[in-house]
Design an enzyme around this catalytic site. Sequence first.
Site, mmCIF file in Angstrom:
data_model
loop_
_atom_site.group_PDB
_atom_site.id
_atom_site.type_symbol
_atom_site.label_atom_id
_atom_site.label_comp_id
_atom_site.label_asym_id
_atom_site.label_seq_id
_atom_site.Cartn_x
_atom_site.Cartn_y
_atom_site.Cartn_z
ATOM 1 N N SER A 284 0.689 -1.082 0.178
ATOM 2 C CA SER A 284 0.096 0.501 -0.300
ATOM 3 C C SER A 284 0.760 1.112 0.071
ATOM 4 O O SER A 284 1.835 1.364 0.371
ATOM 5 C CB SER A 284 -0.694 -0.274 1.404
ATOM 6 O OG SER A 284 -1.536 1.118 1.576
ATOM 7 N N TYR B 66 -4.153 -0.953 9.856
ATOM 8 C CA TYR B 66 -3.781 -0.894 7.934
ATOM 9 C C TYR B 66 -2.559 -0.401 8.556
ATOM 10 O O TYR B 66 -1.807 -1.431 7.154
ATOM 11 C CB TYR B 66 -4.530 0.314 7.865
ATOM 12 C CG TYR B 66 -4.485 -0.245 6.179
ATOM 13 C CD1 TYR B 66 -4.507 -1.932 5.152
ATOM 14 C CD2 TYR B 66 -4.145 0.596 4.727
ATOM 15 C CE1 TYR B 66 -4.764 -1.831 3.698
ATOM 16 C CE2 TYR B 66 -4.338 0.110 3.520
ATOM 17 C CZ TYR B 66 -4.330 -0.946 2.976
ATOM 18 O OH TYR B 66 -3.961 -0.910 2.125
#
Length: 257
Positions: free
Chosen positions: A133, A146
Site C-alpha cells: 500500500s 492497516y
Amino acid sequence: MKIWLSGASSGLGLALARQLLSDGHQVAVSARRAEPLQTLAGDFPGQVLVLPADLTDASSVAQLAQTLQHHWAQLDMAILNAGTCEYMDVQHYQHALLEHVVRTNLFSASLCIEHLLPLLRRSAHGHLVAIGSSATFFPLPRAEAYGASKAALRYLMESLRVDLAAEHIAVTLVSPGFIDTPLTAQNDFPMPMQLTAEQAARHIARRLPAQPQEINFPRVFIAILKLLNHLPAALRLAVGQYLSRNAKEDQSNKEHP
C-alpha cells in the site's frame, strides 16, 4: 506461465485475475468464497484452477499448496493480494482490531510464502509478488492497524528480496494508491487520483514481466506522499494533523448531513 493469486473473488484481485487470464496465463485463484472463483473458471475454460481457502488458517494453506503441487508441480509466480482495510478510532483504541488486520494482511502472507516457496523454487524464473500500500510512504489518519500491517509486509518482502536473490527468485512489492473496490467504497474521506480496479490491474500486469523490485502508482500521488515524508518532523506532524481534522470533518458531515 503458471500463476497463483489470492483474494481473487472481488476488487483488484478479481480484475487482476481476469487480466492475467486474458493475457493467456494459467491462474490458480484463491479466496474464502468459492462461488466467484467458479464463475471466473466458467469464463476462462481450461485456464483456471479454483482453490478456495482461508489463508489465515495454517492447515487450509497447507492443503492449498498440496493441491497446487498435485496439479502443477511448480509455480512461476505467486501474488499475495488477499487483505483487509479497517480504520482505528483512537478514542476507542482496540488491540483486537490491529491483531485482526495484521493477521489478515501479514500473517496470512507469511503462511502462503512458507508453503509456496518450494513450488517457486522449481521454476526457472520464480517470482514472488505482494500487494502492499502507498500508506507505507506517509502515516495517515486512522491507519494505525492497516498501515502497520502493510509496513511490516514491506519489510518482509524487502528482506526476502535480499535472501532469495541467490536463488534467482524475484521479489516485487506493489504499492498502489486508492483503487475503487468494495473495501474502498466504505471509506468516508476523499480519495485523490483514484483508479478503477481494471486500470490498476492492467498497470500491474503490464509491469510484472520485467520483475521490478517495486510497482508504485499513480506516480504523482506516490511522489507527493514521498515528498511529504521527507519534510522535517514538525511539518510532517502538522500535515498529519491537518489530514486527521479533515477526515473527522468528512466523517461528521456524512453522519449528520
